[in-house]
Design an enzyme around this catalytic site. Sequence first.
Site, PDB file in Angstrom:
ATOM      1  N   VAL A  64       0.851  -1.208   0.000  1.00  0.00           N
ATOM      2  CA  VAL A  64       0.000   0.000   0.000  1.00  0.00           C
ATOM      3  C   VAL A  64       0.877   1.245   0.000  1.00  0.00           C
ATOM      4  CG1 VAL A  64      -1.828   1.254   1.191  1.00  0.00           C
ATOM      5  CG2 VAL A  64      -1.748  -1.246   1.310  1.00  0.00           C
ATOM      6  N   GLY A  65       1.900   1.244   0.841  1.00  0.00           N
ATOM      7  CA  GLY A  65       2.755   2.430   0.966  1.00  0.00           C
ATOM      8  C   GLY A  65       3.426   2.789  -0.351  1.00  0.00           C
ATOM      9  N   TYR A 106      -2.394 -10.376  15.436  1.00  0.00           N
ATOM     10  CA  TYR A 106      -2.428  -9.231  14.517  1.00  0.00           C
ATOM     11  C   TYR A 106      -3.712  -8.427  14.734  1.00  0.00           C
ATOM     12  CZ  TYR A 106      -2.947  -6.904   9.940  1.00  0.00           C
ATOM     13  OH  TYR A 106      -3.130  -5.983   8.930  1.00  0.00           O
ATOM     14  N   ASN A 147      -8.981  -7.649   1.633  1.00  0.00           N
ATOM     15  CA  ASN A 147      -7.716  -8.194   1.096  1.00  0.00           C
ATOM     16  C   ASN A 147      -7.200  -7.334  -0.055  1.00  0.00           C
ATOM     17  OD1 ASN A 147      -9.102 -10.300   2.575  1.00  0.00           O
ATOM     18  ND2 ASN A 147      -7.442 -11.652   1.870  1.00  0.00           N
ATOM     19  N   HIS A 184       0.160 -13.193   1.171  1.00  0.00           N
ATOM     20  CA  HIS A 184      -1.297 -13.321   1.103  1.00  0.00           C
ATOM     21  C   HIS A 184      -1.691 -14.192  -0.087  1.00  0.00           C
ATOM     22  CE1 HIS A 184      -1.102  -9.455   3.513  1.00  0.00           C
ATOM     23  NE2 HIS A 184      -1.798 -10.288   4.258  1.00  0.00           N
ATOM     24  N   ASP A 227      -8.015 -23.742   5.690  1.00  0.00           N
ATOM     25  CA  ASP A 227      -8.874 -22.806   4.954  1.00  0.00           C
ATOM     26  C   ASP A 227      -8.906 -21.440   5.628  1.00  0.00           C
ATOM     27  OD1 ASP A 227     -11.570 -24.911   3.602  1.00  0.00           O
ATOM     28  OD2 ASP A 227      -9.715 -24.134   2.716  1.00  0.00           O
TER      29      ASP A 227
HETATM   30  O1  GFB Z   1      -4.597 -13.846   2.213  1.00  0.00           O
HETATM   31  P1  GFB Z   1      -4.697 -15.047   3.099  1.00  0.00           P
HETATM   32  O2  GFB Z   1      -3.451 -15.834   3.353  1.00  0.00           O
HETATM   33  O3  GFB Z   1      -5.234 -14.641   4.533  1.00  0.00           O
HETATM   34  O4  GFB Z   1      -5.829 -16.013   2.465  1.00  0.00           O
HETATM   35  P2  GFB Z   1      -6.723 -14.274   4.977  1.00  0.00           P
HETATM   36  C1  GFB Z   1      -6.028 -17.262   3.045  1.00  0.00           C
HETATM   37  C2  GFB Z   1      -7.069 -18.049   2.239  1.00  0.00           C
HETATM   38  O5  GFB Z   1      -6.545 -18.367   0.940  1.00  0.00           O
HETATM   39  C3  GFB Z   1      -7.334 -19.385   2.941  1.00  0.00           C
HETATM   40  C4  GFB Z   1      -6.393 -19.786   0.831  1.00  0.00           C
HETATM   41  O6  GFB Z   1      -8.639 -19.805   2.647  1.00  0.00           O
HETATM   42  C5  GFB Z   1      -6.308 -20.290   2.267  1.00  0.00           C
HETATM   43  O7  GFB Z   1      -6.682 -21.666   2.342  1.00  0.00           O
HETATM   44  N1  GFB Z   1      -5.168 -20.112   0.053  1.00  0.00           N
HETATM   45  C6  GFB Z   1      -5.111 -21.002  -0.957  1.00  0.00           C
HETATM   46  C7  GFB Z   1      -3.947 -19.598   0.262  1.00  0.00           C
HETATM   47  N2  GFB Z   1      -3.846 -21.110  -1.409  1.00  0.00           N
HETATM   48  C8  GFB Z   1      -3.103 -20.234  -0.655  1.00  0.00           C
HETATM   49  C9  GFB Z   1      -1.718 -19.890  -0.675  1.00  0.00           C
HETATM   50  O8  GFB Z   1      -0.900 -20.431  -1.439  1.00  0.00           O
HETATM   51  N3  GFB Z   1      -1.309 -18.923   0.205  1.00  0.00           N
HETATM   52  C10 GFB Z   1      -2.181 -18.314   1.076  1.00  0.00           C
HETATM   53  N4  GFB Z   1      -1.715 -17.350   1.906  1.00  0.00           N
HETATM   54  N5  GFB Z   1      -3.512 -18.641   1.142  1.00  0.00           N
HETATM   55  C11 GFB Z   1      -5.731 -12.035   5.753  1.00  0.00           C
HETATM   56  C12 GFB Z   1      -4.818 -11.654   6.894  1.00  0.00           C
HETATM   57  O9  GFB Z   1      -6.415 -13.229   6.136  1.00  0.00           O
HETATM   58  O10 GFB Z   1      -6.732 -11.058   5.546  1.00  0.00           O
HETATM   59  C13 GFB Z   1      -4.114 -10.384   6.501  1.00  0.00           C
HETATM   60  O11 GFB Z   1      -3.896 -12.725   7.123  1.00  0.00           O
HETATM   61  C14 GFB Z   1      -5.068  -9.309   6.066  1.00  0.00           C
HETATM   62  O12 GFB Z   1      -3.318  -9.931   7.588  1.00  0.00           O
HETATM   63  C15 GFB Z   1      -6.130  -9.832   5.094  1.00  0.00           C
HETATM   64  O13 GFB Z   1      -5.670  -8.792   7.189  1.00  0.00           O
HETATM   65  C16 GFB Z   1      -7.253  -8.811   4.893  1.00  0.00           C
HETATM   66  O14 GFB Z   1      -7.498 -13.614   3.894  1.00  0.00           O
HETATM   67  O15 GFB Z   1      -7.306 -15.504   5.604  1.00  0.00           O
END
Ligand code: GFB
Length: 324
Positions: free
Chosen positions: A12-13, A137, A177, A191, A280
């Site tokens: 973002v920054g 967090y 997100n 993410h 998930d």
């Molecule tokens: O962006 P993310 O890691 O965090 O997304 P959140 C997680 C979702 O994506 C879960 C799926 O349902 C995971 O199972 N996913 C599928 C994956 N493949 C992958 C992968 O390869 N990597 C990742 N990371 N996920 C975030 C917070 O939560 O929400 C942040 O952690 C921020 O800090 C954001 O606040 C708004 O969406 O669950």
Amino acid sequence: MKTLLTGSEGLVGSTIDAQVRVCGRKPPLPGYKEYGRRWVDLRIPKDTLSLFHETKPTHVIHCAARVGGLAANINHMGEFFYDNMMINLNVLEAARRAKVKKVVSFMSTCIFPDDVEYPITEDKLHLGEPHPSNYGYSYAKRMVEVQSRAYNEQYGISVSGSDVTFNTNYITVAPTNIYGPKDNFELENSHVLPALIHKCYLAKKHNTPFVVWGSGKPLREFIYSEDVGELTQILLEEYGESSPVILSTSEEHSIRDIVIAIADAVDFQGHIIYDDTKPDGQYRKPTCNDKLMSIVPGYKFTPLEEGIQKTVDWFIENYENCRK
Ligand code: GFB
């Protein structure tokens, strides 16, 4: 107006830095004494105070944070709590002491209660525990809303006789997100959207399966980084209430939808595997963006397919030097 931007190297920054003139990190800006660029550890109070003392901003866009995706949050819960608590406490206190008029601080929609009546609205922020996958967090980020509100209450207005002085007007935003160019594309700790772009790129390059964590069923709302940058500037100048503003398209997409959109953008024709040994996380966190739309009626968000294509193109073009 002299704006100090914290977290200017992040997703973002760096986007906002490209969109607005900021001080405090580039030597020299017209009409501004030369200030050498140095990295400041905002977890350290005296370093944060000296940054504000040297740059003397009137406004602050506070993006700096310890962030990461689902795995990073699960594996570093204590660090995410400590680092974000210290960064936010120091930045807002240094801003107050430097008599900064306006600060906009970033939270996130993942910090809202996990068990709450949907859709998520700003008034529900403290109505329950956040999801267990990121409570460190989430609680640290919720405190930046509490600190902003408390400072506005104690320091916001000072009256002497018939003179009224407006001092701190600190606001908070809660984007959903965020994705876009210049993100962190690291495979394990980033993410979902950047992680999947990187994985799909490697799957195509090495002709191997594109492995997605979990079932692909969870739902997420995504907002393009350049839209967040524009909306932040508008709110910095036009919004002055203590309660937060959710920055969201309020359009839910399943992880599977995202996988298909990324495969199309990368032109990946290979095999897609859903690895159900991986978590998930939160199933969904749908938001209501009525408050945002009342401030910027008719705002046109970047369509998801267009944003994903721009991000994929940027990633491929900058593969050698990007964060991955
Ligand atoms: O962006 P993310 O890691 O965090 O997304 P959140 C997680 C979702 O994506 C879960 C799926 O349902 C995971 O199972 N996913 C599928 C994956 N493949 C992958 C992968 O390869 N990597 C990742 N990371 N996920 C975030 C917070 O939560 O929400 C942040 O952690 C921020 O800090 C954001 O606040 C708004 O969406 O669950």
